[in-house]
Motif scaffolding. Sequence first.
Motif, PDB file in Angstrom:
ATOM      1  N   ASP A  81      48.520  66.238   4.877  1.00 35.14           N
ATOM      2  CA  ASP A  81      49.552  67.278   4.881  1.00 35.14           C
ATOM      3  C   ASP A  81      50.280  67.211   6.218  1.00 35.14           C
ATOM      4  O   ASP A  81      49.742  67.640   7.247  1.00 35.14           O
ATOM      5  CB  ASP A  81      48.900  68.640   4.665  1.00 35.14           C
ATOM      6  N   TYR A  83      52.892  68.847   7.319  1.00 31.21           N
ATOM      7  CA  TYR A  83      53.250  70.164   7.855  1.00 31.21           C
ATOM      8  C   TYR A  83      52.054  70.770   8.596  1.00 31.21           C
ATOM      9  O   TYR A  83      52.180  71.230   9.734  1.00 31.21           O
ATOM     10  CB  TYR A  83      53.707  71.096   6.730  1.00 31.21           C
ATOM     11  N   CYS A  86      51.250  68.828  11.833  1.00 29.62           N
ATOM     12  CA  CYS A  86      52.155  69.186  12.941  1.00 29.62           C
ATOM     13  C   CYS A  86      51.725  70.507  13.571  1.00 29.62           C
ATOM     14  O   CYS A  86      51.702  70.632  14.800  1.00 29.62           O
ATOM     15  CB  CYS A  86      53.594  69.274  12.453  1.00 29.62           C
ATOM     16  N   ASP A  87      51.396  71.489  12.744  1.00 28.02           N
ATOM     17  CA  ASP A  87      50.936  72.782  13.271  1.00 28.02           C
ATOM     18  C   ASP A  87      49.689  72.604  14.119  1.00 28.02           C
ATOM     19  O   ASP A  87      49.586  73.173  15.215  1.00 28.02           O
ATOM     20  CB  ASP A  87      50.659  73.767  12.133  1.00 28.02           C
ATOM     21  N   GLU A  99      59.908  67.502  13.190  1.00 28.93           N
ATOM     22  CA  GLU A  99      59.065  68.310  12.316  1.00 28.93           C
ATOM     23  C   GLU A  99      58.905  67.631  10.950  1.00 28.93           C
ATOM     24  O   GLU A  99      59.742  66.825  10.546  1.00 28.93           O
ATOM     25  CB  GLU A  99      59.677  69.706  12.123  1.00 28.93           C
ATOM     26  N   ALA A 100      57.856  67.993  10.258  1.00 33.43           N
ATOM     27  CA  ALA A 100      57.582  67.425   8.947  1.00 33.43           C
ATOM     28  C   ALA A 100      58.698  67.746   7.957  1.00 33.43           C
ATOM     29  O   ALA A 100      59.243  68.850   7.961  1.00 33.43           O
ATOM     30  CB  ALA A 100      56.253  67.956   8.420  1.00 33.43           C
ATOM     31  N   GLY A 101      59.025  66.779   7.147  1.00 35.89           N
ATOM     32  CA  GLY A 101      60.038  66.941   6.113  1.00 35.89           C
ATOM     33  C   GLY A 101      60.329  65.602   5.475  1.00 35.89           C
ATOM     34  O   GLY A 101      59.861  64.559   5.952  1.00 35.89           O
TER      35      GLY A 101
END
Length: 127
Positions: A81, A83, A86-87, A99-101
């Motif tokens: 994952d 997202y 990254c967190d 950022e994730a995307g």
Amino acid sequence: MRILHTMIRVGDLDRSIKFYTEVLGMRVLRRQDYPEGKFTLAFVGFGEESEGAVIELTHNWDTPSYELGNGFGHIALAVDDAYATCDLIKKRGGKVTREAGPMKHGTTVIAFVEDPDGYKIELIERK
């Protein structure tokens, strides 16, 4: 044949080891000082070297930093994952530079982080 490792030169070995272990979750697999050559090699990875590719961190004792140049691209890591990863990286003090995307012109979810020496690491979400 298989890929054994990727070598990158780092200015502060302890700082780099802290990033790869504490921020990305790798572990130090082996470390060796070479006093006559004035350098240290540290190998980090998620698993044993016999099972997969790892990263060799090369620290030349008399060189505090390097110019990355424009030939190096990035190291890629598969993640479940992007997202959430990254967190987690941000919570651990890491720097997320993209950022994730979804990737441009595609659907694969990616993100980029940067190590203390400025090397880019791409996170690619497993499908």
